[in-house]
Every structure is written in structure tokens, then in C-alpha cells.
Design an enzyme around this catalytic site. Structure first.
Site, PDB file in Angstrom:
ATOM      1  N   SER A 233       0.560  -1.335  -0.114  1.00  0.00           N
ATOM      2  CA  SER A 233      -0.111  -0.370   0.128  1.00  0.00           C
ATOM      3  C   SER A 233       0.457   1.344  -0.281  1.00  0.00           C
ATOM      4  O   SER A 233       0.645   2.264  -0.696  1.00  0.00           O
ATOM      5  CB  SER A 233      -1.052  -0.034   1.706  1.00  0.00           C
ATOM      6  OG  SER A 233      -1.620  -0.568   0.978  1.00  0.00           O
ATOM      7  N   HIS A 293       0.549   3.994   4.414  1.00  0.00           N
ATOM      8  CA  HIS A 293       0.068   4.855   3.486  1.00  0.00           C
ATOM      9  C   HIS A 293       0.742   6.487   3.513  1.00  0.00           C
ATOM     10  O   HIS A 293       0.453   6.846   2.153  1.00  0.00           O
ATOM     11  CB  HIS A 293      -1.758   5.004   3.690  1.00  0.00           C
ATOM     12  CG  HIS A 293      -2.546   3.696   3.702  1.00  0.00           C
ATOM     13  ND1 HIS A 293      -3.793   3.600   3.820  1.00  0.00           N
ATOM     14  CD2 HIS A 293      -1.790   2.313   3.678  1.00  0.00           C
ATOM     15  CE1 HIS A 293      -3.877   2.156   3.755  1.00  0.00           C
ATOM     16  NE2 HIS A 293      -3.124   1.695   3.468  1.00  0.00           N
TER      17      HIS A 293
END
Length: 356
Positions: A233, A293
């Protein structure tokens, strides 16, 4: 970085000057093809055909560059497909250099980096899932542990107690916590990463992706040295925020820039807004590493601003580029210092009591 005087533009400007007669700033299209032949200008058959088919009566230097780098001037189906992949994330003024760069490709199928990373991630997941013997494909963290009792971490997972094995700060990107997790990442990285790699080259997008993954584990450990980490991610977020950097870099040249900004803003709002809501209002124990993230977003935005192509570089943009390089270097160095001084299983800097 591409500039208004990139190497391909210089070539086309030189060719156009060879085609001019006297003080002409525009050349009649009716005479252009014959001038190319008599003055032995080294254009391809596809470029000459595109010039003959152009509807304009007169062409200036900008029009000439657009014609010889247009899709109509390219005979290769593969390279026309590459044009289509790159065009959505480029400004019109970028296309002259990027299309010319694509024309110079002598190998296929590009882009190799995003395809290779994705193939490895998918291959590792299914290899370990098959060896796990019947566990649910949707929830199995395939390859994360040697044994199903979670006592022995696998060779790729990022585990705080094994921070001395430096490869784990990057290799965790090859593992995913179930097929849903894998599909979400590989679909986005292919849709977003392939156009970026075609337009900005492997040696720009590769470092952004890998630095983002490494930054993700560094920041995760710095804030929460208790958590294991898997998934790509951070790299995916870097690709998404590299689009933000690309829009900012080429703001005046970028078509549909406000629509691009709106789409990116909605994505950011939904993702980070949901994380903030779960953290402060519902008090859910969220297993998603939003720190990774964030690190990916920081890498894509700041490091992306440093390395991505800029069509016309203004003085203020050069200053901003150095500021971004300094800020990202400081961010990266700070996380490394935290990794060195903080011991595994130290108290979280941002703790959720419901998850203790």
C-alpha cells in the site's frame, strides 16, 4: 526533467528551421512534404504520411512538433498503445517529449518495473497460499509466518524484533493479508503505475515506489514498534500522490487540472477521513497501517516533485524542488534515527487504548 528545450524539441526545431525558406515562421502544408524530400530531412514514413494528411494550410514550429509526434505518425501498434497509456496523465506540452521517448524504445513489452513487481507479488501469494493447505484465500496472510500459530515470521514480513534483517524494511511489499488485499493493491498499481512509468521512465518511478515502501516500514516502526507489516500500500499511495506532484509540476500545461485535483481530493478525503473517524469517533481497532499510507503519500508528493518531468521549469519551481528534496531527506533521516534508537515493543507514540 523535460524542459521547453528538451533534446527532442531541439531536434524538431532544427528540422523545422531547415525546412523554412527566408524569414518564414509558417510553412505551407502544400509544399512541406516536397521540402522534406528535397532537403533530406530524416523523418519516418509515418511522420511524412501524417504531414500529408494534416488538414492545416500552414504549420508553425509548434504544429510541426505536434504532427511528427502524433499518434497518426506512429506505425507501431505497441507504441500507439503506449501513447494511450501515457497520455491521460500528461499535459499537451509533455506529449512531444514523451511520445518521442516512446518512439526510441527498442524493446517490449514495457513498462517492465510495474509488471515485474506485480508478477512477483501475485506469484509469492499463490505459492505460499498453496503450501498453506486449504486456508481461506480471502483471509490467508500467505507467507507471513512459517507456522500457522504465528510464532515464526516468514522471510519477507516486516517484524520489529527482526529489524536487524534490513531487507524486511522493503520485502514486506511482496506479502498480502488475503486475496482482497492483494487485488486492491495490484489493480491500482497497474492502473496508476503503468501510465506513470511509460511517461516518466522506470528509473524515476522505480525509486519512488521502493523508497515509499521503505519509508512505510520506517515510519510504522518509529511510531509503533509493536506491529508486523505486510502489503504494497505504501508504494501504491506513492504512485497516486506522484500524480499530485505531476499536476503541480505542470499546472499551467495540464489539461482538466481542476477535475484531476477534485478526483484526488475525493480519494484522499474518503481514505484519510475514514481513518480519522475510526480512530477518534468509533474507537475501532484498525488493523490497516495508515502510517505506511502516509509515508507513501509523502514520498510520492515530495520525492515525486523532485524527480518527475517538468515541461517548463520556472525559477520558483526549481526552488520548490530543492525545498521538497530537503524536507523528504529530513523525513527519511528522522525515521531512520527512530529505528536505531527505539527498541522493539516500545510504547506507541500514537496509542489506541482499545487495541492494547
Amino acid at each position: 526533467m523535460f524542459s521547453s528545450e528538451g533534446k527532442f524539441r531541439k531536434t524538431y526545431r532544427h528540422q523545422f528551421n531547415q525546412l523554412r525558406t527566408g524569414d518564414e515562421t509558417e510553412i505551407p502544408m502544400s509544399t512541406l512534404a516536397s521540402r522534406i524530400e528535397t532537403r533530406k530531412i530524416p523523418l519516418t514514413n509515418g511522420q511524412i504520411h501524417a504531414i500529408k494528411e494534416a488538414p492545416d494550410e500552414l504549420v508553425d514550429i509548434d504544429g510541426f512538433q505536434k504532427i511528427v509526434t502524433s499518434k497518426a505518425a506512429q506505425r507501431s501498434t505497441i507504441k500507439r498503445i503506449m501513447y494511450d497509456m501515457a497520455d491521460p496523465i500528461m499535459s499537451d506540452s509533455q506529449k512531444i517529449e514523451v511520445h518521442s521517448y516512446i518512439d526510441s524504445y527498442s524493446w517490449c513489452p514495457p513498462p517492465i518495473f510495474m509488471l515485474l513487481i506485480t508478477i512477483i507479488q501475485v506469484g509469492i501469494f499463490f505459492f505460499y497460499w498453496e503450501s498453506d493447505g486449504g486456508r481461506s484465500i480471502w483471509t490467508d496472510c500467505a507467507g507471513c509466518f512459517v507456522h500457522h500459530n504465528h510464532t515464526a515470521p516468514g522471510i519477507f514480513i516486516f517484524a520489529p524484533k527482526l529489524r536487524g534483517e534490513a531487507w524486511r524494511f522493503t520485502s514486506y511489499m511482496f506479502l498480502h493479508a488475503g486475496l482482497n488485499h492483494l487485488l486492491g493493491n495490484v489493480i491500482i498499481q497497474l492502473l496508476v503505475g503503468i501510465p506513470l512509468e511509460v511517461a516518466h521512465k522506470i528509473w524515476r518511478i522505480g525509486p519512488i515506489y521502493l523508497l515509499a515502501v521503505t519509508s512505510g516500514s520506517l515510519l510504522q516502526y518509529a511510531i509503533d514498534p509493536n506491529s508486523l507489516l505486510v502489503g504494497a500500500s505504501a508504494g501504491v499511495y506513492a504512485l497516486i500522490f506522484a500524480h499530485v506532484a505531476n499536476v503541480i509540476l505542470n499546472w499551467h500545461e495540464m489539461p482538466l487540472r481542476w477535475i484531476r485535483v477534485l478526483v484526488l481530493f475525493v480519494f484522499i478525503f474518503l481514505d484519510f477521513g475514514g481513518a480519522i473517524h475510526r480512530r477518534f469517533y468509533t474507537n475501532d481497532c484498525d488493523s490497516v497501517s495508515h502510517l505506511a499510507h502516509i509515508a507513501g503519500a509523502v514520498t510520492g508528493l515530495f520525492f515525486g516533485y523532485v524527480v518527475l518531468y517538468n515541461v517548463v521549469e520556472h525559477r520558483i519551481e526549481k526552488i520548490i524542488r530543492y525545498v521538497c528534496l530537503f524536507l523528504y531527506s529530513a523525513f527519511f533521516a528522522t525515521t531512520i534515527i527512530f529505528v536505531i534508537v527505539r527498541q522493539p515493543y516500545s510504547k506507541n507514540l500514537w496509542n489506541n487504548e482499545n487495541c492494547s
